[in-house]
Design a protein around this motif. Structure first.
Motif, PDB file in Angstrom:
ATOM      1  N   ASP A 123       5.487  -3.305 -10.049  1.00 62.23           N
ATOM      2  CA  ASP A 123       5.532  -2.245  -9.206  1.00 62.23           C
ATOM      3  C   ASP A 123       7.031  -2.479  -8.551  1.00 62.23           C
ATOM      4  OD1 ASP A 123       5.740  -4.498  -7.298  1.00 62.23           O
ATOM      5  OD2 ASP A 123       3.860  -3.992  -6.227  1.00 62.23           O
ATOM      6  N   ALA A 124       7.455  -1.879  -7.635  1.00 68.25           N
ATOM      7  CA  ALA A 124       8.874  -1.724  -7.317  1.00 68.25           C
ATOM      8  C   ALA A 124       9.260  -3.091  -6.584  1.00 68.25           C
ATOM      9  CB  ALA A 124       9.316  -0.573  -6.226  1.00 68.25           C
ATOM     10  N   SER A 125       8.485  -3.974  -6.295  1.00 68.13           N
ATOM     11  CA  SER A 125       8.865  -5.254  -5.583  1.00 68.13           C
ATOM     12  C   SER A 125       8.838  -6.312  -6.554  1.00 68.13           C
ATOM     13  CB  SER A 125       8.095  -5.558  -4.309  1.00 68.13           C
ATOM     14  OG  SER A 125       6.630  -5.730  -4.703  1.00 68.13           O
ATOM     15  N   TYR A 126       8.506  -5.898  -7.952  1.00 64.58           N
ATOM     16  CA  TYR A 126       8.269  -6.881  -9.075  1.00 64.58           C
ATOM     17  C   TYR A 126       7.214  -7.902  -8.986  1.00 64.58           C
ATOM     18  CZ  TYR A 126      12.909  -5.592 -11.014  1.00 64.58           C
ATOM     19  OH  TYR A 126      13.766  -5.003 -11.509  1.00 64.58           O
ATOM     20  N   ASP A 127       6.210  -7.243  -8.388  1.00 62.67           N
ATOM     21  CA  ASP A 127       4.720  -7.998  -8.693  1.00 62.67           C
ATOM     22  C   ASP A 127       3.990  -7.465  -9.931  1.00 62.67           C
ATOM     23  OD1 ASP A 127       4.777  -9.365  -6.260  1.00 62.67           O
ATOM     24  OD2 ASP A 127       3.938  -7.845  -5.025  1.00 62.67           O
ATOM     25  N   ILE A 128       3.623  -8.236 -10.690  1.00 61.29           N
ATOM     26  CA  ILE A 128       2.995  -8.044 -11.891  1.00 61.29           C
ATOM     27  C   ILE A 128       1.636  -7.463 -11.692  1.00 61.29           C
ATOM     28  CG2 ILE A 128       2.298  -8.631 -13.983  1.00 61.29           C
ATOM     29  CD1 ILE A 128       4.773 -10.196 -14.337  1.00 61.29           C
ATOM     30  N   LEU A 129       1.116  -6.165 -11.998  1.00 59.81           N
ATOM     31  CA  LEU A 129      -0.189  -5.775 -11.675  1.00 59.81           C
ATOM     32  C   LEU A 129      -1.118  -5.775 -12.754  1.00 59.81           C
ATOM     33  CD1 LEU A 129       1.303  -2.624  -9.740  1.00 59.81           C
ATOM     34  CD2 LEU A 129       0.657  -4.878  -8.710  1.00 59.81           C
ATOM     35  N   ALA A 130      -0.757  -5.632 -13.996  1.00 64.08           N
ATOM     36  CA  ALA A 130      -1.495  -5.368 -14.994  1.00 64.08           C
ATOM     37  C   ALA A 130      -0.714  -6.056 -16.221  1.00 64.08           C
ATOM     38  CB  ALA A 130      -2.001  -3.972 -15.465  1.00 64.08           C
ATOM     39  N   LEU A 142      -2.665 -14.314 -16.021  1.00 59.69           N
ATOM     40  CA  LEU A 142      -2.584 -14.344 -14.404  1.00 59.69           C
ATOM     41  C   LEU A 142      -3.801 -13.979 -13.457  1.00 59.69           C
ATOM     42  CD1 LEU A 142       0.828 -12.683 -14.046  1.00 59.69           C
ATOM     43  CD2 LEU A 142       0.713 -14.870 -14.303  1.00 59.69           C
ATOM     44  N   THR A 143      -5.059 -13.763 -14.469  1.00 56.47           N
ATOM     45  CA  THR A 143      -6.033 -13.435 -13.759  1.00 56.47           C
ATOM     46  C   THR A 143      -6.561 -14.319 -12.311  1.00 56.47           C
ATOM     47  OG1 THR A 143      -7.101 -12.600 -15.848  1.00 56.47           O
ATOM     48  CG2 THR A 143      -8.574 -13.116 -14.113  1.00 56.47           C
ATOM     49  N   ASP A 144      -6.306 -15.545 -12.672  1.00 54.99           N
ATOM     50  CA  ASP A 144      -6.884 -16.511 -11.474  1.00 54.99           C
ATOM     51  C   ASP A 144      -5.646 -16.954 -10.490  1.00 54.99           C
ATOM     52  OD1 ASP A 144      -9.401 -16.474 -12.261  1.00 54.99           O
ATOM     53  OD2 ASP A 144      -9.151 -18.067 -13.739  1.00 54.99           O
ATOM     54  N   THR A 145      -4.408 -16.239 -10.863  1.00 60.79           N
ATOM     55  CA  THR A 145      -3.032 -16.627 -10.414  1.00 60.79           C
ATOM     56  C   THR A 145      -3.178 -15.785  -8.735  1.00 60.79           C
ATOM     57  OG1 THR A 145      -1.843 -17.157 -12.312  1.00 60.79           O
ATOM     58  CG2 THR A 145      -0.861 -16.669 -10.414  1.00 60.79           C
ATOM     59  N   PRO A 146      -3.038 -16.404  -7.830  1.00 63.52           N
ATOM     60  CA  PRO A 146      -2.744 -15.715  -6.594  1.00 63.52           C
ATOM     61  C   PRO A 146      -1.752 -14.549  -6.367  1.00 63.52           C
ATOM     62  CG  PRO A 146      -2.782 -18.037  -5.874  1.00 63.52           C
ATOM     63  CD  PRO A 146      -2.389 -17.822  -7.661  1.00 63.52           C
ATOM     64  N   ALA A 147      -2.101 -13.443  -5.854  1.00 64.46           N
ATOM     65  CA  ALA A 147      -1.135 -12.254  -5.943  1.00 64.46           C
ATOM     66  C   ALA A 147       0.397 -12.762  -5.552  1.00 64.46           C
ATOM     67  CB  ALA A 147      -1.628 -11.104  -5.164  1.00 64.46           C
ATOM     68  N   LEU A 245       7.481   5.024 -14.113  1.00 65.31           N
ATOM     69  CA  LEU A 245       6.566   5.914 -13.745  1.00 65.31           C
ATOM     70  C   LEU A 245       7.120   6.501 -12.631  1.00 65.31           C
ATOM     71  CD1 LEU A 245       3.684   3.680 -14.858  1.00 65.31           C
ATOM     72  CD2 LEU A 245       4.797   5.337 -16.065  1.00 65.31           C
ATOM     73  N   PRO A 246       7.447   7.637 -12.392  1.00 65.06           N
ATOM     74  CA  PRO A 246       7.888   8.169 -11.001  1.00 65.06           C
ATOM     75  C   PRO A 246       6.867   8.450 -10.074  1.00 65.06           C
ATOM     76  CG  PRO A 246       8.093   9.897 -12.921  1.00 65.06           C
ATOM     77  CD  PRO A 246       7.770   8.516 -13.587  1.00 65.06           C
ATOM     78  N   ASP A 247       5.767   8.665 -10.627  1.00 63.96           N
ATOM     79  CA  ASP A 247       4.619   9.133  -9.554  1.00 63.96           C
ATOM     80  C   ASP A 247       4.328   7.864  -8.818  1.00 63.96           C
ATOM     81  OD1 ASP A 247       4.646  11.903 -10.122  1.00 63.96           O
ATOM     82  OD2 ASP A 247       3.062  11.705 -11.488  1.00 63.96           O
ATOM     83  N   SER A 248       4.155   6.604  -9.408  1.00 65.47           N
ATOM     84  CA  SER A 248       3.835   5.627  -8.661  1.00 65.47           C
ATOM     85  C   SER A 248       4.969   4.308  -8.497  1.00 65.47           C
ATOM     86  CB  SER A 248       2.621   4.844  -9.505  1.00 65.47           C
ATOM     87  OG  SER A 248       3.447   4.504 -10.874  1.00 65.47           O
ATOM     88  N   ASP A 249       5.942   4.680  -8.870  1.00 62.93           N
ATOM     89  CA  ASP A 249       7.416   3.989  -8.659  1.00 62.93           C
ATOM     90  C   ASP A 249       6.873   2.620  -9.365  1.00 62.93           C
ATOM     91  OD1 ASP A 249       9.829   3.462  -7.999  1.00 62.93           O
ATOM     92  OD2 ASP A 249       9.473   2.945  -5.878  1.00 62.93           O
ATOM     93  N   GLN A 250       6.333   2.833 -10.660  1.00 65.19           N
ATOM     94  CA  GLN A 250       6.114   1.387 -11.002  1.00 65.19           C
ATOM     95  C   GLN A 250       6.841   1.354 -12.518  1.00 65.19           C
ATOM     96  OE1 GLN A 250       1.647   1.594 -11.682  1.00 65.19           O
ATOM     97  NE2 GLN A 250       1.328   0.907  -9.373  1.00 65.19           N
ATOM     98  N   ARG A 251       6.918   0.373 -13.100  1.00 68.72           N
ATOM     99  CA  ARG A 251       7.598   0.258 -14.589  1.00 68.72           C
ATOM    100  C   ARG A 251       6.572  -0.495 -15.427  1.00 68.72           C
ATOM    101  NH1 ARG A 251      11.567  -2.137 -11.550  1.00 68.72           N
ATOM    102  NH2 ARG A 251      11.387  -0.151 -10.539  1.00 68.72           N
ATOM    103  N   ILE A 252       6.331   0.042 -16.827  1.00 67.14           N
ATOM    104  CA  ILE A 252       5.957  -0.355 -17.756  1.00 67.14           C
ATOM    105  C   ILE A 252       6.915  -1.130 -18.588  1.00 67.14           C
ATOM    106  CG2 ILE A 252       4.538  -0.425 -19.750  1.00 67.14           C
ATOM    107  CD1 ILE A 252       3.504   2.256 -18.799  1.00 67.14           C
ATOM    108  N   ILE A 253       6.798  -2.639 -18.736  1.00 62.95           N
ATOM    109  CA  ILE A 253       7.712  -3.372 -19.298  1.00 62.95           C
ATOM    110  C   ILE A 253       7.276  -3.669 -20.635  1.00 62.95           C
ATOM    111  CG2 ILE A 253       9.351  -5.423 -19.307  1.00 62.95           C
ATOM    112  CD1 ILE A 253       9.140  -5.097 -16.305  1.00 62.95           C
TER     113      ILE A 253
END
Length: 289
Positions: A123-130, A142-147, A245-253
């Motif tokens: 996301d825009a704050s550099y949290d890895i979401l998927a 990262l499944t068991d890694t705290p957010a 991804l402009p609709d969500s302000d996310q990015r696929i790397i």
């Protein structure tokens, strides 16, 4: 200043695009023209029919921001359409509360379809979401890694000040561009508690981050070349593609190896299970992203 003519035309066009079933209303009898009726839009927005008719006829006083927001919801506008509606009515679009953390089904399908390329969503704050199976090679599972510990900026500036990697020009450039992109997000989401806490934490724990933050650089993340040295597989050289991804302000790397290169061969062997999956990220260390 409000542009009454454009506002009226936009409202009429968006109303014509919707069917009653789209907004949860029953279909009542035949309709001479497509779309919702004016009274239906007024009902959904909580305003009088007479007032809405005046808006579509470019008459009457300028609508308030509250009315424009209600119309945006009633007409099920996208983020871009909503912003346009606000500006056409002479208002600044509302500030979005914070980075979107919901990964769509379509984006997850894209990740899963990239079977020979490491890819993940931030996301825009550099949290890895998927992430996909190949990305585990670089960022671990990262499944068991705290957010709170899935943040790429924390990983980058967790290194000690005397870490040898800080002498690498590529590492320094990545850190600078990351801070510049984070500052852009910080401005897009003023007052967001997660972003504010992240910046405050890093200012207090990383003098290097504080120095880069003080430079006031602002720039969105761009594609760049990466060279990663793995203790077993040697040098991996690839293009780091960043799809916004402009609709969500996310990015696929996505890590894209050159066709026919040794790195592409290693990626394929990893994907086919012909090489052991040895992540670069060891527990407690800064991930190599």
């Amino acid at each position: 200043m409000a542009n009454r003519t454009d506002l009226a035309a936009f409202l009429r066009a968006r109303r014509a695009d919707l069917r009653p079933s789209d907004v949860g209303l029953p279909q009542t009898g035949p309709r001479r023209t497509p779309g919702l009726r004016r009274q239906e839009v007024a009902q959904l927005a909580g305003i009088s029919v007479e007032y809405y008719v005046r808006l579509e006829q470019a008459r009457g006083p300028r609508p308030s921001a509250q009315v424009i927001g209600a119309l945006a919801r009633a007409l099920m506008l996208t983020a871009d359409e909503r912003n346009y509606l606000f500006r056409t009515a002479g208002h600044q679009p509302p500030v979005v509360a914070g980075p979107n953390r919901t990964v769509s089904v379509a984006v997850r399908a894209i990740l899963d379809g990239l079977t020979t390329m490491p890819a993940y969503v931030a996301d825009a704050s550099y949290d890895i979401l998927a992430w996909n199976a190949m990305a585990v090679f670089f960022i671990s599972d990262l499944t068991d890694t705290p957010a709170s510990d899935r943040n790429m900026v924390r990983w980058a500036f967790r290194r000690r000040a005397d870490d040898p990697s800080w002498s690498d020009p590529e590492t320094l450039q990545f850190a600078r561009t990351t801070v510049a992109d984070l500052r852009a997000a910080y401005a897009r989401y003023p007052g967001n508690s997660r972003l504010g806490a992240l910046v405050t934490e890093l200012l207090g724990t990383s003098p290097r981050f504080a120095q880069m933050w003080a430079s006031q650089d602002v720039a969105e993340r761009r594609n760049h070349r990466k060279r990663v040295t793995h203790p077993e597989y040697g040098v991996l050289d690839f293009e780091c593609q960043v799809l916004h991804l402009p609709d969500s302000d996310q990015r696929i790397i996505i890590y894209c190896a050159d066709p026919g290169s040794p790195t592409e061969a290693i990626f394929r062997e990893l994907a086919e299970g012909r090489r052991p999956l040895v992540p670069l990220a060891l527990p407690g260390s800064a991930r190599r992203v």
